[in-house]
Scaffold this motif. Structure first.
Motif: not given
Lengths: 189, 189, 189, 189
Positions: A107-109, A111-112, A114, A120, A125, A129, A133, A149, A152
DNA sequence: AATGAATGAGCGTTCATTCAT
DNA sequence: TATGAATGAACGCTCATTCAT
C-alpha cells in the motif's frame, strides 16, 4: 466456441496468485512480464484480463481488503468486552504477520508511485478507508472519530515498526495495551 | 590540473544537498540525471563520488537520521507537563509535515532494500532505534518500554496515515489525544 | 452443424460493412479486433474469411472504387453548362467531405503498400484510372487529355489539402473557380 | 570534458540522414529502433538528441521545407513572365520527382497519424502553410487568395497523381498548362 | 577531477495472428 | 463454421551506468 474459460473466475484466480508476486518486490519493482511469468501466462493474456498494471493492482487490493476484513471480523461476535476484542485484534495481526507486513508495504509503495497520483481522492480509495474505519467503529465500539483515527494510526504504526525491522515491538502486547488505554481514557471522560 | 578538493568533504556536501531531492520525489522516482542536475554537477561527477544510486541513498539515510533527532529534541527542555510535551510533539510533526512524510517514506523504502536486510540487525540500525526510543523516554517522561513502543508506533502510524493520503487525520489533534490517553492510563495504574 | 452460408456472399457483406470502419480511422489505426467488433463477428471469423489485414484491405478498395464512381455520376445528366457541372462537382465533394477525405487517404495508403507496387501496372488499376478520367471527359465535356489530367489533379489536390488539414480551402469555391478557368482557357484557344 | 560533439551540428546531421529512412517506410511504419540503426546510433542516443518521434519528425519537416523552398526559389528571380515561372515550377518538381513524391507521402502519412491530432491547428503547421502559400504569392505574382489556393491544390494534386502511380500525368506539361490557364483567367477578368 | 554523449536492457503496452474447443 | 483466449514480437520510450575526452 473458444477455449472454455470462466472469465471472471479465472480473473479471480490470477488475482489470488498475484498477491505474493507484488508483495515480494513492491508495486513499482515488479514488472508485468514477471507477473505474467509468475502466473504462468503470457503478457498478452495478462492484459487480456486486466487492462493495465494499475487496475490489476486495484483489483488485487480490493480482493485483499475484502478477504482481510471478513477474516479479521469472522469470530469477533462472540467476544464481548473491549479488552477481549483488542486482544483478538492483536492476535489477528500477529498470526500471518509476514503477510500483513507485505500488505502494508504494498500500500505504501503504491501510494508513492506515479500511478497513484490523484488516486488518494478517488472513490476507490475513499471507500477503502471508510470500510477500514467502520471495522474499528463496529468492533471496538467507538463512536468518537478522533479516537477511531487514533486506533487506526496505532495499528498501522505497529505493523510499520515490524516492516522497519524493529522486532522488539510485540503486536499482541501492544494491542493489549491499546485496550487498556482506550478503556482508561473512556472511563475518565 | 585537477581541482583541489577534499574528496570526503565534497561527498558530504553533495549528500547534504541530495536529501531534499530524494525527499521530494522518493527513491524510485528520482533519476540520477535529476539528482546530478539538482546538485549542479554532471552525472559523471555524481558517479565519481558514489558508485551507484543505492549506495548514494544509503549514505543519505545515515546522514538524515543523525540530523533529524538533534533537530527534534532541540527546544523541548523548557516544556514541563506531559500534555505540553505531547502537544509539542504534534506541532513538531505538523510543521514540515510534508518533510516528515517523505522522510518516513525514505526510511521505509530503505528498509525494504535487499541490502537493508542485513542492515536491520546491524549496529547502525539498532543504535538508531535506541536513540529514537530514548527520545521518547526522555521527552514524554516514560519508563515502561512497552508504553514507549506504543508511543513510537502511534507516532509513526500518524505519519503513515498521511503518507497514505488519509488527510482526515490531524496530527496535532491526534498527539493531543495521545497525551490525554497516556495520562489517563498512567493515573489509573 | 455449420451454418449454411454462401461463403462468397458473406465475404461481400462483410466487405461492405468494413468500408466505414476503415474510412473512419484509416488503415493503420484500426485494429482487426475493432473491425471484427464493428462487423459483429469474432476475430476468428474475420480471419476465416480473410487471411490477413492487408488482403482484407485490398478487397475493400476494389469494392469501394467500383461503388464510388457510380454514385458520383448518378444525377449529373440533367446539368447542361460546364459551369453548372463544375459547381455540381464541388457540391458532390463538399457533401460527405469527411468521407471523400478518408477515401482519398485509403487510396494513398493502399498505393504505398508493398503489394500495391505491382498493382499500379495492373489491369485493375489502369482500368480504374481510365474510368476515372472518362468521368471527367463525359461530365465536364473535355476531350483534351492534358486538360482532363489537369482537372483530375486539381480535384484530387483539393481533397488532399483538406486531408492535410488546410481548412481555408473551400471545395465549392475552388470548383467554381475551376469552371471559370476552364472556360476562360477554352474560349481563348 | 566529454566526447567533443557540436550538439546542434550533430542533430542536423542526424536529421539529414533521417529523411530517407522516414520516406522509405512512412511515419507510422518506421520504428525508432530502425531509425537509430539506420543512423548508426543506439536508441538512447537518438533520444538524447530528440525527445520523441513526433518532435524528430517535426524537425525533419522544418529542415526539409526550409531547404525545399530555398532550392525552389533559388533562380526564379531572373524569370520575368508568369508563363516562364510556371514552367520553372514544373521543372523544379520534375527533377527530383521521386523525392517530392516521398515528401508528399510523408506529410500525408503523418497528418493521419494519432500523433498529428490537434496538430493541424498548431502554430508549426500554420506557419508551414503560410510559408508555402507566400511562395506562390511572390513567385507567380498572384494576390487573389482563392487563386493561390487553386494553384496550391493543383500542384499538390499533380504530385499526388504520381504518388498514386498514374504515370501518364506529366508534371512539366501540367504546369505549362497551369500557366496558360491562369493567364487566360486573369486576362478575362 | 569532470563532463555529457553513448549505451542497451528493460519498461508498460499493443495487436496481428493462431488454435483449442 | 465460429469463437475468443492465448501468444509473443515489437512498439515508443526511460534511465542507471560507462567511457572517451
Amino acid at each position: 466456441m473458444p477455449k472454455i474459460v470462466d472469465h471472471n473466475l479465472y480473473r479471480k484466480e490470477l488475482l489470488e496468485k498475484c498477491f505474493d508476486l507484488f508483495a515480494q518486490k513492491g508495486y513499482a519493482s515488479i514488472t508485468m512480464r514477471q507477473i505474467a511469468q509468475g502466473l504462468g501466462v503470457s503478457t498478452g493474456t495478462l492484459y487480456h484480463y486486466f487492462p493495465n498494471k494499475k487496475i490489476l493492482f486495484e483489483h488485487l487490493v480490493e480482493n485483499m481488503v475484502q478477504r482481510d476484513i471478513s477474516i479479521a471480523t469472522a469470530d469477533w461476535e462472540k467476544l464481548k468486552t473491549r479488552q477481549e476484542r483488542a486482544e483478538a485484534l492483536g492476535k489477528y495481526f500477529n498470526s500471518n504477520l509476514a503477510y500483513h507486513i507485505k500488505n502494508s508495504y504494498l500500500m505504501i509503495d503504491f501510494s508513492q508511485h506515479q500511478d497513484a497520483k490523484g488516486y488518494q481522492n478517488s472513490e476507490f480509495w475513499q471507500r477503502l478507508c471508510e470500510r477500514y474505519k467502520s471495522v474499528i467503529y463496529d468492533f471496538i465500539g467507538i463512536e468518537d472519530p478522533v479516537l477511531a483515527d487514533f486506533i487506526m494510526c496505532f495499528v498501522d504504526g505497529v505493523i510499520l515498526e515490524r516492516l522497519l525491522g524493529i522486532d522488539t515491538v510485540d503486536v499482541v502486547e501492544q494491542c493489549t495495551l491499546l485496550g487498556k488505554m482506550v478503556t482508561a481514557y473512556l472511563d475518565k471522560n
